[in-house]
Design a protein around this motif. Sequence first.
Motif, short mmCIF file in Angstrom:
data_model
loop_
_atom_site.label_atom_id
_atom_site.label_comp_id
_atom_site.label_asym_id
_atom_site.label_seq_id
_atom_site.Cartn_x
_atom_site.Cartn_y
_atom_site.Cartn_z
N ASP A 1 -27.15 112.09 98.81
CA ASP A 1 -27.05 113.44 99.38
C ASP A 1 -25.75 113.61 100.14
N ILE A 2 -25.31 112.55 100.81
CA ILE A 2 -24.02 112.61 101.53
C ILE A 2 -22.88 112.79 100.53
N ALA A 3 -22.93 112.02 99.43
CA ALA A 3 -21.89 112.14 98.40
C ALA A 3 -21.90 113.53 97.78
N ASN A 4 -23.08 114.11 97.58
CA ASN A 4 -23.17 115.46 97.04
C ASN A 4 -22.51 116.47 97.97
N ARG A 5 -22.67 116.24 99.27
CA ARG A 5 -22.07 117.15 100.25
C ARG A 5 -20.55 117.07 100.21
N VAL A 6 -20.00 115.89 99.97
CA VAL A 6 -18.55 115.70 100.02
C VAL A 6 -17.90 115.96 98.66
N TRP A 7 -18.46 115.42 97.59
CA TRP A 7 -17.83 115.49 96.27
C TRP A 7 -18.50 116.47 95.31
N GLY A 8 -19.64 117.03 95.72
CA GLY A 8 -20.36 117.93 94.83
C GLY A 8 -21.37 117.18 93.98
N PRO A 9 -22.47 117.86 93.58
CA PRO A 9 -23.56 117.17 92.86
C PRO A 9 -23.17 116.69 91.47
N ASN A 10 -22.22 117.34 90.82
CA ASN A 10 -21.87 116.95 89.45
C ASN A 10 -21.08 115.65 89.39
N PHE A 11 -20.42 115.30 90.48
CA PHE A 11 -19.60 114.09 90.50
C PHE A 11 -20.08 113.08 91.52
N GLY A 12 -20.26 113.53 92.76
CA GLY A 12 -20.62 112.63 93.84
C GLY A 12 -21.94 111.93 93.62
N GLY A 13 -22.98 112.71 93.26
CA GLY A 13 -24.29 112.12 93.08
C GLY A 13 -24.33 111.11 91.95
N VAL A 14 -23.69 111.45 90.83
CA VAL A 14 -23.69 110.55 89.68
C VAL A 14 -22.93 109.26 90.01
N LEU A 15 -21.77 109.38 90.65
CA LEU A 15 -20.95 108.21 90.97
C LEU A 15 -21.67 107.28 91.95
N LEU A 16 -22.22 107.85 93.03
CA LEU A 16 -22.90 107.02 94.03
C LEU A 16 -24.18 106.41 93.47
N THR A 17 -24.91 107.17 92.66
CA THR A 17 -26.13 106.63 92.06
C THR A 17 -25.80 105.44 91.16
N LEU A 18 -24.76 105.61 90.33
CA LEU A 18 -24.36 104.53 89.43
C LEU A 18 -23.92 103.30 90.21
N ALA A 19 -23.11 103.49 91.25
CA ALA A 19 -22.61 102.36 92.04
C ALA A 19 -23.76 101.63 92.74
N GLN A 20 -24.70 102.39 93.29
CA GLN A 20 -25.82 101.77 93.98
C GLN A 20 -26.72 100.99 93.02
N VAL A 21 -27.02 101.59 91.87
CA VAL A 21 -27.89 100.92 90.90
C VAL A 21 -27.24 99.64 90.39
N ILE A 22 -25.92 99.69 90.12
CA ILE A 22 -25.22 98.49 89.65
C ILE A 22 -25.30 97.37 90.68
N GLU A 23 -24.98 97.71 91.93
CA GLU A 23 -24.97 96.68 92.97
C GLU A 23 -26.37 96.12 93.22
N LEU A 24 -27.37 97.00 93.30
CA LEU A 24 -28.72 96.54 93.59
C LEU A 24 -29.30 95.73 92.44
N PHE A 25 -29.09 96.20 91.21
CA PHE A 25 -29.65 95.50 90.06
C PHE A 25 -28.98 94.14 89.89
N MET A 26 -27.69 94.07 90.13
CA MET A 26 -27.00 92.78 90.04
C MET A 26 -27.48 91.83 91.14
#
Length: 403
Positions: free
Chosen positions: A57-82
């Motif tokens: 939600d913070i990333a969506n506020r700064v970068w917008g939902p089309n970019f921020g949310g996707v980028l942060l979600t991907l980064a979090q999932v990669i780090e957590l799953f690894m």
Amino acid sequence: MFIVSFPYALLQGGYWTLLSITVVAAICTHTSRIIVKCLYEDDACGNQVRVRRSYVDIANRVWGPNFGGVLLTLAQVIELFMTCILYILVSGELLHGCFRSRDISLATWTVISTVPLLPCVFLQSIRRVSYLSFWCTVTHMIINVIIVVYCFTQVSRWHWDQMPVEINIWEFPISLGIIVFSYTSQIFVPTLEGSMRDPKRFTRVLYCTHISATVIKSLFAYVCFLTWGKETMEVITNNLKQPGFKIAVDLVLVLKALLSYPLPYFATVEIIEQECLNPQSPFCIPSCINDQRKLKPWTVVIRVLLVIASMLLAVFLPHFSTLMGLVGSFTGTMLSLVCPCYFYLHIHGGRLYWYEKLVNWVILFLGVAVGGTGMYYSGLALHHAMNDNPSLITTVNITELGY
């Protein structure tokens, strides 16, 4: 699992490593605190109101939902799953080392260590995850106490004159990465703060945990290094010469790794489900929970497949740990150092004093430097590992335990 490699980090950086442990703890305390501040906005009366739920939600506020949310979600999932894969991989390697004489392959021990993790698919509450994390902390403290007590029994043989003053430029950057990753909790901060009965006490909890962690890590690393000096190995339990004692300690480490698995696994599942249940998401799916607040069968299947996928990657990818260090150097520093400061400056920068802005810009650029250095050395280790160069074995082991 990173703490078992902290004494070896002292071998590479000496007192600079101890200083780094303290400085990184202070920085990560700050970035965790400002992430929470980014969840709040002032209402018309000047009161703090929680208007965001997550890091995304913070990333969506700064970068917008089309970019921020996707980028942060991907980064979090990669780090957590690894991270999930790492715990399975380390559990298998420890069991294989304990029972090497049984002629059971590393892959088989990795599969065996995954079986106790299958009940994690039924986790639905952060409260239950916190219970498991509590017992993870208990086993962690048991390991610390056992090894430190053993070290004090060897105090007459301590190597006071072997603490290095200089830095090993080739391996200290990876040791620094271990230290940074050992304090990465920013992904979990919004969920933990939002789940507290009294969120106003979160800052106090943050300071208490980071101060205690710094003291424990510094004491553990220093005492263990004094005990074995320049003979300190990448994993400190390998310095234990008594077979029975070493096996007992390694089995407790296996238990700690298995109890560490539920938190990143639950966070991964929660992020994926929240993203997929978002009506605006192109991957929108029906609710995962039925009217009786139980998981639907297809949801259980997907969660089981996620556990199996983490196991298979741990078994079949030969240099995955080094690759994970490469990706982790990017996602870890970005999510823990760079993004919190950037988001905070963007959301609340207009109300900050100049010295507050300066502190956050310094941390931001420091995170970029640490991440870039870690990516370079991890990439170098991956290159040599893919070419079967044994000279980088030490680097590979440090990277996999650090992340």
